[in-house]
Design an enzyme around this catalytic site. Structure first.
Site, PDB file in Angstrom:
ATOM      1  N   ASN A   9      28.435  19.078 -25.039  1.00  9.86           N
ATOM      2  CA  ASN A   9      26.976  18.963 -24.960  1.00  9.86           C
ATOM      3  C   ASN A   9      26.518  17.636 -25.576  1.00  9.86           C
ATOM      4  OD1 ASN A   9      24.333  19.621 -24.399  1.00  9.86           O
ATOM      5  ND2 ASN A   9      24.075  20.993 -26.135  1.00  9.86           N
ATOM      6  N   GLU A  35      30.612  17.592 -20.231  1.00 11.92           N
ATOM      7  CA  GLU A  35      29.221  17.299 -20.579  1.00 11.92           C
ATOM      8  C   GLU A  35      29.177  16.233 -21.679  1.00 11.92           C
ATOM      9  OE1 GLU A  35      24.984  19.709 -20.704  1.00 11.92           O
ATOM     10  OE2 GLU A  35      26.801  20.826 -21.175  1.00 11.92           O
ATOM     11  N   ASP A 148      34.333  23.990 -18.357  1.00 10.82           N
ATOM     12  CA  ASP A 148      33.167  24.875 -18.373  1.00 10.82           C
ATOM     13  C   ASP A 148      32.918  25.317 -16.937  1.00 10.82           C
ATOM     14  OD1 ASP A 148      30.717  26.104 -18.514  1.00 10.82           O
ATOM     15  OD2 ASP A 148      29.655  24.403 -19.391  1.00 10.82           O
ATOM     16  N   ASN A 150      30.847  27.785 -16.170  1.00 11.46           N
ATOM     17  CA  ASN A 150      29.468  28.290 -16.097  1.00 11.46           C
ATOM     18  C   ASN A 150      29.389  29.656 -15.421  1.00 11.46           C
ATOM     19  OD1 ASN A 150      27.252  26.839 -17.350  1.00 11.46           O
ATOM     20  ND2 ASN A 150      27.904  25.064 -16.163  1.00 11.46           N
ATOM     21  N   HIS A 245      28.770  25.120 -27.345  1.00 11.52           N
ATOM     22  CA  HIS A 245      30.035  25.734 -26.916  1.00 11.52           C
ATOM     23  C   HIS A 245      31.025  25.660 -28.072  1.00 11.52           C
ATOM     24  CE1 HIS A 245      29.376  25.627 -22.384  1.00 11.52           C
ATOM     25  NE2 HIS A 245      28.373  24.886 -22.830  1.00 11.52           N
TER      26      HIS A 245
END
Length: 254
Positions: A9, A35, A148, A150, A245
């Site tokens: 992130n 990310e 990830d 999602n 995360h």
């Protein structure tokens, strides 16, 4: 070989929260990150080199958005940026490194939480992604597909399956896709070793969710079935707090 996947992130924000110190603690051979939200020239790679790691990053064209990377202390034979599919490569969602007969990819699957348009994009991506990796297996049969996704696969993978039944990331069609994906002879390596509930890799920043462990398990290290005999252990690092995360780890004998 210790392999870790971690949605940061924002790598610059994570570095500010001690991510590089954590790398020393983790003692991983390969770290797949997602990310990153940074262009390669915005990432302090010299500090990574000082820790003994080479790094490869594939960024989105849009600044401050998406992006994936592989941080490794094992020199790869080959690194492939992207999938050669323009609409996905524009968003910096896939990077692969080859280590002998083993290939490790860092993948950031799209989110559909912003609305119908991105949810539709996500569903198209999922089908295209499966087709892509199935074709890749013909030349690179031993794959670790880290990242990830999602998607929380089953009710055990989410703190409130009833309340989130209509939420992107736990929609029936997403969960069905993940089942279909695994049915193509892939292994969810964490579940291969751990069948216990309350193991999550992402928590909302809202409502003190992390402290209450109201999370989702949406980050995976998926292995081709050909690697089953090589898998040694897997775990999640919920105490790593550089992001919303946390990391997932796989030990593989290869």
């Amino acid at each position: 070989m210790k392999v870790v996947t971690y949605n940061l992130n924002g790598i610059r924000a994570a570095v500010g929260k001690g991510f590089y110190d954590w790398i020393v603690q983790a003692d991983a051979d390969v770290i797949c990150v997602q990310e990153t939200k940074a262009q390669p020239d915005q990432i302090p790679i010299l500090e990574l080199e000082a820790l003994g790691y080479k790094s490869y990053f594939y960024s989105a064209q849009k600044r401050g958005y998406s992006g994936v990377g592989i941080i490794t202390r094992i020199q790869p034979d080959n690194v492939v940026m992207g999938m050669n599919i323009e609409k996905y490569d524009f968003e910096g969602r896939f990077i692969r490194a080859d280590f002998g007969d083993l290939s490790i990819a860092s993948i950031y699957h799209p989110s559909g939480t912003s609305g119908d348009e991105r949810q539709n994009f996500k569903m198209i991506w999922l089908d295209d992604f499966l087709e892509y990796v199935q074709e890749l297996r013909k030349s690179r049969p031993n794959l670790l597909l880290c990242g990830d996704y999602n998607i929380a696969h089953k009710e055990i993978d989410i703190h409130d399956p009833v309340g989130n039944a209509k939420s992107s990331g736990f929609l029936p069609e997403e969960r069905e896709w993940l089942t279909k994906f695994l049915d193509h002879n892939y292994i969810d390596t964490f579940r291969f070793f751990n069948k216990e509930p309350d193991n999550y890799t992402w928590w909302s920043f809202r409502a003190n969710s992390r402290a209450k462990n109201k999370g989702w398990r949406i980050d995976y290290i998926m292995a081709t079935k050909s690697l089953e005999k090589n898998l040694k252990s897997a775990k999640i690092w919920p105490d790593a707090v550089h992001s919303d995360h946390c990391p997932s780890e796989l030990i593989i004998d290869f």
